[in-house]
Design a protein around this motif. Structure first.
Motif, PDB file in Angstrom:
ATOM      1  N   LEU A 167       0.825  -1.206   0.000  1.00  0.00           N
ATOM      2  CA  LEU A 167       0.000   0.000   0.000  1.00  0.00           C
ATOM      3  C   LEU A 167       0.861   1.259   0.000  1.00  0.00           C
ATOM      4  CD1 LEU A 167      -2.866   1.113   0.089  1.00  0.00           C
ATOM      5  CD2 LEU A 167      -2.737   1.002   2.579  1.00  0.00           C
ATOM      6  N   VAL A 168       1.922   1.274   0.797  1.00  0.00           N
ATOM      7  CA  VAL A 168       2.834   2.420   0.789  1.00  0.00           C
ATOM      8  C   VAL A 168       3.471   2.587  -0.582  1.00  0.00           C
ATOM      9  CG1 VAL A 168       5.024   3.282   1.724  1.00  0.00           C
ATOM     10  CG2 VAL A 168       3.283   2.409   3.269  1.00  0.00           C
ATOM     11  N   PHE A 169       3.874   1.492  -1.217  1.00  0.00           N
ATOM     12  CA  PHE A 169       4.469   1.570  -2.549  1.00  0.00           C
ATOM     13  C   PHE A 169       3.457   2.083  -3.572  1.00  0.00           C
ATOM     14  CE2 PHE A 169       5.445  -0.381  -6.681  1.00  0.00           C
ATOM     15  CZ  PHE A 169       6.677   0.217  -6.906  1.00  0.00           C
ATOM     16  N   ALA A 170       2.234   1.595  -3.510  1.00  0.00           N
ATOM     17  CA  ALA A 170       1.204   2.039  -4.459  1.00  0.00           C
ATOM     18  C   ALA A 170       0.905   3.523  -4.292  1.00  0.00           C
ATOM     19  CB  ALA A 170      -0.065   1.213  -4.274  1.00  0.00           C
ATOM     20  N   ILE A 171       0.824   3.985  -3.067  1.00  0.00           N
ATOM     21  CA  ILE A 171       0.565   5.411  -2.836  1.00  0.00           C
ATOM     22  C   ILE A 171       1.772   6.237  -3.257  1.00  0.00           C
ATOM     23  CG2 ILE A 171       0.151   7.146  -1.048  1.00  0.00           C
ATOM     24  CD1 ILE A 171      -1.672   5.143   0.308  1.00  0.00           C
ATOM     25  N   ALA A 172       2.982   5.719  -3.051  1.00  0.00           N
ATOM     26  CA  ALA A 172       4.175   6.445  -3.489  1.00  0.00           C
ATOM     27  C   ALA A 172       4.201   6.597  -5.005  1.00  0.00           C
ATOM     28  CB  ALA A 172       5.432   5.724  -3.006  1.00  0.00           C
ATOM     29  N   VAL A 173       3.757   5.576  -5.717  1.00  0.00           N
ATOM     30  CA  VAL A 173       3.687   5.680  -7.181  1.00  0.00           C
ATOM     31  C   VAL A 173       2.640   6.726  -7.576  1.00  0.00           C
ATOM     32  CG1 VAL A 173       3.029   4.434  -9.273  1.00  0.00           C
ATOM     33  CG2 VAL A 173       4.561   3.382  -7.626  1.00  0.00           C
ATOM     34  N   ALA A 226       3.789   8.833   1.575  1.00  0.00           N
ATOM     35  CA  ALA A 226       2.942   7.650   1.439  1.00  0.00           C
ATOM     36  C   ALA A 226       2.691   7.000   2.790  1.00  0.00           C
ATOM     37  CB  ALA A 226       3.572   6.660   0.480  1.00  0.00           C
ATOM     38  N   ALA A 227       3.713   6.922   3.624  1.00  0.00           N
ATOM     39  CA  ALA A 227       3.544   6.352   4.965  1.00  0.00           C
ATOM     40  C   ALA A 227       2.605   7.213   5.805  1.00  0.00           C
ATOM     41  CB  ALA A 227       4.895   6.210   5.647  1.00  0.00           C
ATOM     42  N   ILE A 228       2.714   8.526   5.680  1.00  0.00           N
ATOM     43  CA  ILE A 228       1.801   9.416   6.401  1.00  0.00           C
ATOM     44  C   ILE A 228       0.368   9.192   5.919  1.00  0.00           C
ATOM     45  CG2 ILE A 228       1.125  11.848   6.641  1.00  0.00           C
ATOM     46  CD1 ILE A 228       4.122  12.486   6.833  1.00  0.00           C
ATOM     47  N   ALA A 229       0.178   9.046   4.619  1.00  0.00           N
ATOM     48  CA  ALA A 229      -1.163   8.801   4.081  1.00  0.00           C
ATOM     49  C   ALA A 229      -1.725   7.477   4.592  1.00  0.00           C
ATOM     50  CB  ALA A 229      -1.125   8.819   2.555  1.00  0.00           C
ATOM     51  N   VAL A 230      -0.890   6.435   4.651  1.00  0.00           N
ATOM     52  CA  VAL A 230      -1.358   5.136   5.133  1.00  0.00           C
ATOM     53  C   VAL A 230      -1.708   5.201   6.614  1.00  0.00           C
ATOM     54  CG1 VAL A 230      -0.617   2.760   5.603  1.00  0.00           C
ATOM     55  CG2 VAL A 230      -0.198   3.780   3.379  1.00  0.00           C
ATOM     56  N   LEU A 283     -19.649   4.424   3.936  1.00  0.00           N
ATOM     57  CA  LEU A 283     -18.718   4.272   2.817  1.00  0.00           C
ATOM     58  C   LEU A 283     -18.309   5.629   2.251  1.00  0.00           C
ATOM     59  CD1 LEU A 283     -17.235   2.351   0.883  1.00  0.00           C
ATOM     60  CD2 LEU A 283     -19.264   2.432  -0.567  1.00  0.00           C
ATOM     61  N   LEU A 284     -19.247   6.553   2.134  1.00  0.00           N
ATOM     62  CA  LEU A 284     -18.920   7.895   1.642  1.00  0.00           C
ATOM     63  C   LEU A 284     -18.030   8.648   2.628  1.00  0.00           C
ATOM     64  CD1 LEU A 284     -22.345   8.951   0.114  1.00  0.00           C
ATOM     65  CD2 LEU A 284     -20.227   8.462  -1.118  1.00  0.00           C
ATOM     66  N   MET A 285     -18.324   8.518   3.915  1.00  0.00           N
ATOM     67  CA  MET A 285     -17.475   9.176   4.922  1.00  0.00           C
ATOM     68  C   MET A 285     -16.072   8.583   4.906  1.00  0.00           C
ATOM     69  SD  MET A 285     -20.230   9.513   8.023  1.00  0.00           S
ATOM     70  CE  MET A 285     -19.053  10.051   9.242  1.00  0.00           C
ATOM     71  N   TRP A 286     -15.981   7.249   4.762  1.00  0.00           N
ATOM     72  CA  TRP A 286     -14.675   6.600   4.727  1.00  0.00           C
ATOM     73  C   TRP A 286     -13.882   7.040   3.501  1.00  0.00           C
ATOM     74  CZ3 TRP A 286     -12.621   2.963   1.266  1.00  0.00           C
ATOM     75  CH2 TRP A 286     -11.410   2.396   1.671  1.00  0.00           C
ATOM     76  N   SER A 287     -14.529   7.126   2.346  1.00  0.00           N
ATOM     77  CA  SER A 287     -13.805   7.552   1.140  1.00  0.00           C
ATOM     78  C   SER A 287     -13.358   9.002   1.248  1.00  0.00           C
ATOM     79  CB  SER A 287     -14.654   7.333  -0.109  1.00  0.00           C
ATOM     80  OG  SER A 287     -15.803   8.143  -0.076  1.00  0.00           O
ATOM     81  N   LEU A 288     -14.156   9.844   1.889  1.00  0.00           N
ATOM     82  CA  LEU A 288     -13.744  11.232   2.117  1.00  0.00           C
ATOM     83  C   LEU A 288     -12.517  11.293   3.019  1.00  0.00           C
ATOM     84  CD1 LEU A 288     -14.294  14.321   1.923  1.00  0.00           C
ATOM     85  CD2 LEU A 288     -15.662  14.040   3.989  1.00  0.00           C
ATOM     86  N   LEU A 289     -12.537  10.548   4.112  1.00  0.00           N
ATOM     87  CA  LEU A 289     -11.397  10.547   5.035  1.00  0.00           C
ATOM     88  C   LEU A 289     -10.143   9.977   4.370  1.00  0.00           C
ATOM     89  CD1 LEU A 289     -13.216   9.427   8.294  1.00  0.00           C
ATOM     90  CD2 LEU A 289     -12.360  11.702   7.748  1.00  0.00           C
ATOM     91  N   CYS A 290     -10.295   8.961   3.547  1.00  0.00           N
ATOM     92  CA  CYS A 290      -9.138   8.391   2.837  1.00  0.00           C
ATOM     93  C   CYS A 290      -8.557   9.375   1.831  1.00  0.00           C
ATOM     94  CB  CYS A 290      -9.531   7.097   2.132  1.00  0.00           C
ATOM     95  SG  CYS A 290      -9.818   5.732   3.247  1.00  0.00           S
ATOM     96  N   SER A 291      -9.425  10.097   1.134  1.00  0.00           N
ATOM     97  CA  SER A 291      -8.913  11.069   0.159  1.00  0.00           C
ATOM     98  C   SER A 291      -8.240  12.242   0.855  1.00  0.00           C
ATOM     99  CB  SER A 291     -10.038  11.553  -0.756  1.00  0.00           C
ATOM    100  OG  SER A 291     -11.022  12.234  -0.014  1.00  0.00           O
ATOM    101  N   ILE A 292      -8.752  12.655   1.995  1.00  0.00           N
ATOM    102  CA  ILE A 292      -8.088  13.716   2.765  1.00  0.00           C
ATOM    103  C   ILE A 292      -6.708  13.242   3.213  1.00  0.00           C
ATOM    104  CG2 ILE A 292      -8.167  15.008   4.932  1.00  0.00           C
ATOM    105  CD1 ILE A 292     -11.222  15.180   4.529  1.00  0.00           C
ATOM    106  N   SER A 293      -6.615  12.000   3.671  1.00  0.00           N
ATOM    107  CA  SER A 293      -5.325  11.439   4.079  1.00  0.00           C
ATOM    108  C   SER A 293      -4.352  11.393   2.909  1.00  0.00           C
ATOM    109  CB  SER A 293      -5.519  10.025   4.631  1.00  0.00           C
ATOM    110  OG  SER A 293      -6.379  10.022   5.722  1.00  0.00           O
ATOM    111  N   PHE A 294      -4.845  10.998   1.752  1.00  0.00           N
ATOM    112  CA  PHE A 294      -3.998  10.954   0.553  1.00  0.00           C
ATOM    113  C   PHE A 294      -3.467  12.342   0.209  1.00  0.00           C
ATOM    114  CE2 PHE A 294      -3.532  11.289  -4.054  1.00  0.00           C
ATOM    115  CZ  PHE A 294      -2.585  10.318  -4.273  1.00  0.00           C
ATOM    116  N   PHE A 295      -4.310  13.353   0.282  1.00  0.00           N
ATOM    117  CA  PHE A 295      -3.871  14.700  -0.063  1.00  0.00           C
ATOM    118  C   PHE A 295      -2.926  15.288   0.987  1.00  0.00           C
ATOM    119  CE2 PHE A 295      -7.624  14.669  -2.929  1.00  0.00           C
ATOM    120  CZ  PHE A 295      -6.900  14.796  -4.101  1.00  0.00           C
ATOM    121  N   TYR A 296      -3.068  14.896   2.255  1.00  0.00           N
ATOM    122  CA  TYR A 296      -2.071  15.305   3.249  1.00  0.00           C
ATOM    123  C   TYR A 296      -0.712  14.684   2.917  1.00  0.00           C
ATOM    124  CZ  TYR A 296      -4.899  17.861   6.619  1.00  0.00           C
ATOM    125  OH  TYR A 296      -5.669  18.800   7.237  1.00  0.00           O
ATOM    126  N   GLY A 297      -0.700  13.429   2.520  1.00  0.00           N
ATOM    127  CA  GLY A 297       0.555  12.796   2.094  1.00  0.00           C
ATOM    128  C   GLY A 297       1.155  13.483   0.889  1.00  0.00           C
TER     129      GLY A 297
END
Length: 126
Positions: A16-22, A42-46, A79-93
Motif C-alpha cells: 500500500l505504501v508503494f502504491a501510494i508512493a507511485v 505515502a507512509a503518512i497517508a497510510v 462508505l462515503l465518509m470513509w472515502s472522504l477521510l481516505c482522500s483527505i489522508s492521501f492529499f495530506y501525504g
C-alpha cells in the motif's frame, strides 16, 4: 497459524505504501527525484487512513443513533465518509511530498503551470 496469515498484513502495508508512493510520484506539479523521497508522504497517508478508518469504525459502533438516523442508507453513508477521510489522508501525504521536494529544491513555485489557470496568467508571489 500459517506464516502467510502472519506475514500478509505487513506485506499489504508495504504494498500500500508503494502504491501510494507511485500515485504521489505523479500527483504534485513538481519533479520528484525518486520514489524513496515519496515514502514518507505515502507512509503518512497510510497511517492517517488507518487512524481515520479506526476512528470511523469506533464512532459507528459506539453511536447508538447512527443506524436509526440513516436507516437502510447507513452503509452507504459510512462508505462515503470513509472515502472522504481516505482522500483527505492521501492529499495530506501529497502535501508533505510537495513540501519536502520544495525544501530540497529551494523552490517556492510549482515546476509546471497550473492547468486550470488561463495561459499567460502568472500569480505574483508577493
Amino acid at each position: 497459524m500459517t506464516a502467510w496469515q502472519v506475514a500478509r498484513w505487513p506485506v499489504a502495508v508495504v504494498m500500500l505504501v508503494f502504491a501510494i508512493a507511485v500515485l504521489l510520484d505523479h500527483a504534485p506539479r513538481r519533479r520528484q527525484p525518486a520514489l524513496s523521497w515519496l515514502a514518507l508522504g505515502a507512509a503518512i497517508a497510510v497511517v492517517l487512513t488507518l487512524a481515520a478508518t479506526g476512528a470511523l469504525a469506533a464512532y459507528v459502533k459506539v453511536s447508538s443513533s447512527f443506524g436509526s438516523t440513516y436507516g437502510p442508507l447507513a452503509g452507504i453513508v459510512v462508505l462515503l465518509m470513509w472515502s472522504l477521510l481516505c482522500s483527505i489522508s492521501f492529499f495530506y501525504g501529497a502535501a508533505v511530498c510537495a513540501q519536502l521536494e520544495a525544501l530540497r529544491a529551494g523552490q517556492d513555485s510549482p515546476a509546471l503551470d497550473d492547468p486550470g489557470r488561463p495561459h499567460g496568467h502568472v500569480v505574483d508571489g508577493s
